[in-house]
Design an enzyme around this catalytic site. Structure first.
Site, PDB file in Angstrom:
ATOM      1  N   SER A  51       0.802  -1.222   0.000  1.00 11.08           N
ATOM      2  CA  SER A  51       0.000   0.000   0.000  1.00 11.08           C
ATOM      3  C   SER A  51       0.835   1.273   0.000  1.00 11.08           C
ATOM      4  CB  SER A  51      -0.949   0.011   1.204  1.00 11.08           C
ATOM      5  OG  SER A  51      -0.232   0.185   2.407  1.00 11.08           O
ATOM      6  N   LYS A 136       0.717   4.449   6.904  1.00 12.74           N
ATOM      7  CA  LYS A 136       0.238   5.276   5.786  1.00 12.74           C
ATOM      8  C   LYS A 136       0.840   6.674   5.935  1.00 12.74           C
ATOM      9  CE  LYS A 136      -2.824   1.953   4.876  1.00 12.74           C
ATOM     10  NZ  LYS A 136      -2.666   1.042   3.732  1.00 12.74           N
TER      11      LYS A 136
END
Length: 361
Positions: A51, A136
């Site tokens: 990701s 993230k």
């Protein structure tokens, strides 16, 4: 604590310590020291998925600074040290004792652009510190208005800086000549699909201009969803807000002390935060909204909230799917890649030497 007493060859009575006692003392000291370092200063984490590619790669091992934002005290203090919350399907913690949220003073709060490690908010059936750990990039801070237009993030109406190695999905048309595999590998471009003279490729921003310059490339079009195309997997999972991963918002991040009016629209957007993260019970009926059994026309947030997204925009489950990240879920700031292993390679070639001891941007 005086170290010379810990490692003294004699006990309090002045008698020499046995070898077993010396080993026990050394092990106890090592465990205490490791617990303090891991709990208050740094922890090591591995990247299991793509990701954050190409900023971070699957197989990267990171040092995460806990003192940057202030070390978070454990919610579930009774657990097996140095283990994951679940091992072989068994819990390694006891949830019978839970402590309130506390955090030591830090150097700063999370800032836009920071690469942040946090617990996954939507796993509300587990204690916060036993939830899945994610990494993230912070895109919006408390009080910011976020909007995504054609996959580009805007904060308070201004384009947000993009990570150099951020990547996106593109549809490529060629003149019929096949793409060179060595070129794709050198530019860190992944093939997602192919048919005749068309390709679907994942291309990092830093190599996009170079790729477009090749003579056999006729067109490069971002593979993004259209505005108004409703995606029910996207937060807040309500057709009133026709949002998708590439076109989203505007949405204001909740901020400690911020007061909002309560109505159907705001409740759709903020009910998860009010109930699941701030511990209230919300009920509706007879055109009234009740918070903890009392009629309420407004709500004032108790915590700060952040918006986290992966740099690999079309291959990231992030805030676009489950919403804001509360401040009590934040663990620390990713600082250094201390090791990186490529599972597709063998022996010494597994190590990505160019990523060893590299700072994270």
């Amino acid at each position: 604590m005086n170290l010379k007493h810990i490692f003294s060859k004699k006990d309090k009575s002045g008698k020499p310590k046995s070898k077993t006692r010396e080993w026990v003392d050394a092990i106890v000291f090592a465990v205490v020291a490791a617990t303090i370092i891991r709990g208050l200063l740094f922890s090591a984490y591995a990247i299991p998925s793509g990701s954050m590619e190409g900023s971070l790669l699957t197989g990267d091992y990171l040092f995460v600074s806990k003192f940057s934002y202030g070390a978070r005290m454990p919610f579930t203090p009774i657990s097996v040290p140095f283990t994951e919350p679940e091992v072989w399907g068994m819990k390694t913690y006891w949830s019978g004792l839970k402590l309130p949220y506390m955090r030591l003073p830090g150097l700063s709060s999370p800032k836009k652009g920071d690469v942040v490690v946090f617990n996954k908010p939507e796993e509300i059936d587990r204690p916060i510190d036993a939830r899945t750990t994610l990494i993230k990039r912070c895109q919006a801070a408390p009080g910011d208005k976020l909007q995504i237009i054609a996959s580009h993030v805007y904060i308070n109406g201004q384009p947000a800086p993009e990570a150099p190695r951020q990547q996106l999905d593109y549809i490529i048309t060629t003149d019929g000549t096949e793409l060179n595999n060595k070129m794709l590998e050198d530019l860190h471009i992944d093939i997602l699909g192919q048919s005749e003279n068309q390709y679907q490729l994942m291309i990092p921003n830093e190599h996009l201009a170079e790729f477009k310059a090749f003579s056999n490339i006729k067109s490069v079009v971002p593979n993004v969803a259209a505005p108004g195309q409703y995606d029910n997997t996207v937060f807040p999972h309500n057709s009133k807000f026709k949002w998708n991963v590439d076109n989203f918002g505007p949405l204001v991040m909740p901020k400690r002390g911020m007061t909002i009016p309560l109505n159907d629209s705001t409740l759709t957007l903020y009910r998860t935060a009010i109930e699941n993260y701030e511990g209230n019970k919300v009920t509706t009926g007879d055109n009234n909204i009740l918070v903890n059994g009392k009629k309420a026309d407004t709500y004032t947030f108790k915590m700060n909230y952040y918006w986290m997204m992966g740099d690999n925009r079309h291959n990231s489950l992030d805030s676009r799917f489950w919403g804001y990240v509360p401040e009590d879920h934040i663990i620390g700031k990713a600082m250094i890649t201390w090791l990186s292993l490529d599972s597709t390679k063998t022996f010494v070639s597994k190590i990505r030497w160019d990523r060893v001891l590299r700072g994270i941007k």
